[in-house]
Design a protein around this motif. Structure first.
Motif, PDB file in Angstrom:
ATOM      1  N   LEU A  59       0.853  -1.191   0.000  1.00 37.91           N
ATOM      2  CA  LEU A  59       0.000   0.000   0.000  1.00 37.91           C
ATOM      3  C   LEU A  59       0.884   1.234   0.000  1.00 37.91           C
ATOM      4  CD1 LEU A  59      -2.723   1.575   0.540  1.00 37.91           C
ATOM      5  CD2 LEU A  59      -2.311   1.157   2.971  1.00 37.91           C
ATOM      6  N   THR A  60       0.511   2.230  -0.809  1.00 32.14           N
ATOM      7  CA  THR A  60       1.186   3.524  -0.803  1.00 32.14           C
ATOM      8  C   THR A  60       0.296   4.525  -0.081  1.00 32.14           C
ATOM      9  OG1 THR A  60       2.271   3.102  -2.924  1.00 32.14           O
ATOM     10  CG2 THR A  60       2.082   5.408  -2.236  1.00 32.14           C
ATOM     11  N   ILE A  61       0.876   5.262   0.857  1.00 34.65           N
ATOM     12  CA  ILE A  61       0.179   6.380   1.488  1.00 34.65           C
ATOM     13  C   ILE A  61       0.978   7.638   1.185  1.00 34.65           C
ATOM     14  CG2 ILE A  61      -0.641   7.460   3.604  1.00 34.65           C
ATOM     15  CD1 ILE A  61      -1.001   4.724   4.833  1.00 34.65           C
ATOM     16  N   VAL A  62       0.323   8.600   0.541  1.00 36.45           N
ATOM     17  CA  VAL A  62       0.938   9.888   0.232  1.00 36.45           C
ATOM     18  C   VAL A  62       0.371  10.910   1.198  1.00 36.45           C
ATOM     19  CG1 VAL A  62       1.204  11.701  -1.511  1.00 36.45           C
ATOM     20  CG2 VAL A  62       1.217   9.301  -2.201  1.00 36.45           C
ATOM     21  N   GLY A  82       0.660  -7.509   9.080  1.00 37.40           N
ATOM     22  CA  GLY A  82       1.302  -8.132   7.925  1.00 37.40           C
ATOM     23  C   GLY A  82       1.186  -7.355   6.625  1.00 37.40           C
ATOM     24  N   VAL A  83       0.865  -6.059   6.706  1.00 33.72           N
ATOM     25  CA  VAL A  83       0.727  -5.219   5.518  1.00 33.72           C
ATOM     26  C   VAL A  83       1.910  -4.258   5.464  1.00 33.72           C
ATOM     27  CG1 VAL A  83      -0.699  -3.525   4.317  1.00 33.72           C
ATOM     28  CG2 VAL A  83      -1.789  -5.374   5.603  1.00 33.72           C
ATOM     29  N   SER A  84       2.620  -4.268   4.342  1.00 34.50           N
ATOM     30  CA  SER A  84       3.790  -3.424   4.141  1.00 34.50           C
ATOM     31  C   SER A  84       3.365  -2.119   3.468  1.00 34.50           C
ATOM     32  CB  SER A  84       4.797  -4.176   3.259  1.00 34.50           C
ATOM     33  OG  SER A  84       5.880  -3.358   2.931  1.00 34.50           O
ATOM     34  N   VAL A  85       3.572  -1.002   4.157  1.00 36.10           N
ATOM     35  CA  VAL A  85       3.108   0.303   3.676  1.00 36.10           C
ATOM     36  C   VAL A  85       4.287   1.184   3.289  1.00 36.10           C
ATOM     37  CG1 VAL A  85       1.805   2.389   4.264  1.00 36.10           C
ATOM     38  CG2 VAL A  85       1.086   0.166   5.176  1.00 36.10           C
ATOM     39  N   GLU A  86       4.202   1.739   2.080  1.00 30.87           N
ATOM     40  CA  GLU A  86       5.167   2.746   1.643  1.00 30.87           C
ATOM     41  C   GLU A  86       4.565   4.108   1.964  1.00 30.87           C
ATOM     42  OE1 GLU A  86       8.043   2.026  -1.167  1.00 30.87           O
ATOM     43  OE2 GLU A  86       7.325   3.578  -2.532  1.00 30.87           O
ATOM     44  N   VAL A  87       5.322   4.950   2.665  1.00 27.90           N
ATOM     45  CA  VAL A  87       4.843   6.277   3.058  1.00 27.90           C
ATOM     46  C   VAL A  87       5.661   7.329   2.325  1.00 27.90           C
ATOM     47  CG1 VAL A  87       4.502   7.890   4.967  1.00 27.90           C
ATOM     48  CG2 VAL A  87       4.103   5.436   5.323  1.00 27.90           C
ATOM     49  N   GLN A  98       5.114  13.618  -9.327  1.00 24.57           N
ATOM     50  CA  GLN A  98       4.302  12.552  -9.913  1.00 24.57           C
ATOM     51  C   GLN A  98       5.104  11.264 -10.072  1.00 24.57           C
ATOM     52  OE1 GLN A  98       2.284  13.728 -13.508  1.00 24.57           O
ATOM     53  NE2 GLN A  98       1.697  15.709 -12.676  1.00 24.57           N
ATOM     54  N   GLU A  99       6.341  11.375 -10.487  1.00 24.65           N
ATOM     55  CA  GLU A  99       7.156  10.193 -10.771  1.00 24.65           C
ATOM     56  C   GLU A  99       7.301   9.285  -9.549  1.00 24.65           C
ATOM     57  OE1 GLU A  99      11.628   9.005 -12.359  1.00 24.65           O
ATOM     58  OE2 GLU A  99      11.070  11.113 -12.215  1.00 24.65           O
ATOM     59  N   THR A 100       7.613   9.864  -8.397  1.00 25.49           N
ATOM     60  CA  THR A 100       7.794   9.058  -7.184  1.00 25.49           C
ATOM     61  C   THR A 100       6.501   8.339  -6.814  1.00 25.49           C
ATOM     62  OG1 THR A 100       9.577  10.455  -6.356  1.00 25.49           O
ATOM     63  CG2 THR A 100       8.377   9.164  -4.720  1.00 25.49           C
ATOM     64  N   ILE A 101       5.376   9.034  -6.921  1.00 22.71           N
ATOM     65  CA  ILE A 101       4.103   8.412  -6.551  1.00 22.71           C
ATOM     66  C   ILE A 101       3.710   7.345  -7.562  1.00 22.71           C
ATOM     67  CG2 ILE A 101       1.651   8.844  -6.131  1.00 22.71           C
ATOM     68  CD1 ILE A 101       2.533  11.657  -5.134  1.00 22.71           C
ATOM     69  N   ILE A 102       3.861   7.620  -8.830  1.00 19.96           N
ATOM     70  CA  ILE A 102       3.526   6.620  -9.856  1.00 19.96           C
ATOM     71  C   ILE A 102       4.388   5.370  -9.676  1.00 19.96           C
ATOM     72  CG2 ILE A 102       3.676   6.111 -12.330  1.00 19.96           C
ATOM     73  CD1 ILE A 102       2.734   9.048 -12.803  1.00 19.96           C
ATOM     74  N   ASN A 103       5.669   5.536  -9.450  1.00 23.39           N
ATOM     75  CA  ASN A 103       6.546   4.385  -9.241  1.00 23.39           C
ATOM     76  C   ASN A 103       6.136   3.579  -8.012  1.00 23.39           C
ATOM     77  OD1 ASN A 103       8.067   4.851 -11.532  1.00 23.39           O
ATOM     78  ND2 ASN A 103       9.579   6.083 -10.442  1.00 23.39           N
ATOM     79  N   SER A 104       5.704   4.259  -6.972  1.00 21.54           N
ATOM     80  CA  SER A 104       5.256   3.560  -5.777  1.00 21.54           C
ATOM     81  C   SER A 104       3.965   2.787  -6.039  1.00 21.54           C
ATOM     82  CB  SER A 104       5.051   4.552  -4.626  1.00 21.54           C
ATOM     83  OG  SER A 104       4.644   3.878  -3.462  1.00 21.54           O
ATOM     84  N   VAL A 105       3.026   3.412  -6.737  1.00 16.80           N
ATOM     85  CA  VAL A 105       1.761   2.745  -7.055  1.00 16.80           C
ATOM     86  C   VAL A 105       2.002   1.542  -7.969  1.00 16.80           C
ATOM     87  CG1 VAL A 105      -0.451   3.029  -8.271  1.00 16.80           C
ATOM     88  CG2 VAL A 105       0.307   4.746  -6.615  1.00 16.80           C
ATOM     89  N   LYS A 106       2.954   1.652  -8.873  1.00 16.01           N
ATOM     90  CA  LYS A 106       3.299   0.505  -9.721  1.00 16.01           C
ATOM     91  C   LYS A 106       3.749  -0.673  -8.861  1.00 16.01           C
ATOM     92  CE  LYS A 106       4.720   2.892 -13.957  1.00 16.01           C
ATOM     93  NZ  LYS A 106       5.873   3.223 -14.831  1.00 16.01           N
ATOM     94  N   GLY A 109       0.235  -1.137  -5.959  1.00 17.39           N
ATOM     95  CA  GLY A 109      -1.089  -1.346  -6.529  1.00 17.39           C
ATOM     96  C   GLY A 109      -2.227  -0.682  -5.772  1.00 17.39           C
ATOM     97  N   ARG A 110      -1.911   0.015  -4.695  1.00 16.15           N
ATOM     98  CA  ARG A 110      -2.955   0.639  -3.870  1.00 16.15           C
ATOM     99  C   ARG A 110      -2.482   2.008  -3.406  1.00 16.15           C
ATOM    100  NH1 ARG A 110      -2.217  -4.449  -3.145  1.00 16.15           N
ATOM    101  NH2 ARG A 110      -3.949  -5.918  -3.194  1.00 16.15           N
ATOM    102  N   LEU A 111      -3.449   2.949  -3.283  1.00 14.91           N
ATOM    103  CA  LEU A 111      -3.079   4.321  -2.920  1.00 14.91           C
ATOM    104  C   LEU A 111      -4.109   4.945  -1.998  1.00 14.91           C
ATOM    105  CD1 LEU A 111      -1.361   6.926  -3.267  1.00 14.91           C
ATOM    106  CD2 LEU A 111      -2.743   7.425  -5.308  1.00 14.91           C
ATOM    107  N   ILE A 112      -3.591   5.542  -0.919  1.00 21.51           N
ATOM    108  CA  ILE A 112      -4.373   6.411  -0.044  1.00 21.51           C
ATOM    109  C   ILE A 112      -3.629   7.740   0.017  1.00 21.51           C
ATOM    110  CG2 ILE A 112      -5.156   6.866   2.319  1.00 21.51           C
ATOM    111  CD1 ILE A 112      -5.426   3.854   2.720  1.00 21.51           C
ATOM    112  N   VAL A 113      -4.363   8.838  -0.123  1.00 23.57           N
ATOM    113  CA  VAL A 113      -3.784  10.174   0.005  1.00 23.57           C
ATOM    114  C   VAL A 113      -4.426  10.834   1.219  1.00 23.57           C
ATOM    115  CG1 VAL A 113      -3.291  12.365  -1.130  1.00 23.57           C
ATOM    116  CG2 VAL A 113      -3.614  10.304  -2.512  1.00 23.57           C
ATOM    117  N   ILE A 114      -3.603  11.343   2.121  1.00 24.32           N
ATOM    118  CA  ILE A 114      -4.105  12.023   3.323  1.00 24.32           C
ATOM    119  C   ILE A 114      -3.814  13.513   3.189  1.00 24.32           C
ATOM    120  CG2 ILE A 114      -4.127  12.095   5.831  1.00 24.32           C
ATOM    121  CD1 ILE A 114      -2.685   9.385   5.822  1.00 24.32           C
ATOM    122  N   ASP A 115      -4.881  14.312   3.292  1.00 20.86           N
ATOM    123  CA  ASP A 115      -4.773  15.761   3.140  1.00 20.86           C
ATOM    124  C   ASP A 115      -5.746  16.382   4.127  1.00 20.86           C
ATOM    125  OD1 ASP A 115      -4.732  18.412   2.275  1.00 20.86           O
ATOM    126  OD2 ASP A 115      -5.132  17.941   0.181  1.00 20.86           O
TER     127      ASP A 115
END
Length: 183
Positions: A59-62, A82-87, A98-106, A109-115
């Motif tokens: 999972l990617t969290i931006v 047991g879930v590995s999260v990229e922050v 955009q590049e860093t986030i797109i590469n992480s989502v690749k 496969g999952r994305l949450i954005v916190i704002d």
């Protein structure tokens, strides 16, 4: 620019002063008490370059600004499940990386954005739109945006804490998109 760490605050301010373009520098007064080592010598933090604060594969969290601390808390909780999260700390919102986030989502496969902004016309929805357009084929579930509600910011401190995104709300959104990982 919206910083989340004292090192970035100084480096981004130096970068803004050195930049020939118009730069808007925002300070979040709720982070004024944050203390950490900051080099005395001159340095800059690259405008438009996000920072991966934690590597992950599921999972990617931006995050934007102080929401990095919510994301790191969620990542710790999910790791125990047991879930590995990229922050990713966005660091700057215009331009944003955009590049860093797109590469992480690749990778995840999952994305949450916190704002902490309202849910409309904010950076989170911009990120969701760009990722949906440029990385849709890599997504294994819906993009989730965790934002403040579409109301004015309440004046009372206790209500303001309920208004801002928190780890409980992010965990609820994460549960919806990572259920297949636990099977």
């Amino acid at each position: 620019m919206i910083f989340s760490h004292p090192y970035d605050a100084k480096g981004l301010l130096n970068a803004a002063i050195a930049d020939d373009n118009i730069v808007v520098y925002f300070e979040d007064k709720t982070l004024y008490g944050l203390k950490d080592e900051v080099p005395e010598e001159y340095y800059t933090v690259e405008i438009g370059k996000a920072k991966v604060k934690r590597e992950g594969t599921d999972l990617t969290i931006v995050t934007i600004g102080k929401m990095i601390y919510v994301a790191l808390e969620v990542a710790e909780k999910l790791e125990k499940e047991g879930v590995s999260v990229e922050v990713i700390d966005l660091v700057t919102v215009a331009p944003w990386d955009q590049e860093t986030i797109i590469n992480s989502v690749k990778k995840t496969g999952r994305l949450i954005v916190i704002d902490e902004a309202n849910p409309h016309n904010n950076t989170a929805t911009d990120i969701a739109a760009v990722i949906g357009n440029k990385a849709f084929d890599y997504l294994d579930g819906p993009i989730k945006c965790v934002t403040a509600p579409n109301t004015p910011v309440p004046f009372a401190t206790n209500l303001e804490q309920l208004y801002l995104p928190n780890s409980k709300r992010v965990m609820e959104e994460a549960a919806e998109i990572i259920d297949d990982l636990k099977k």
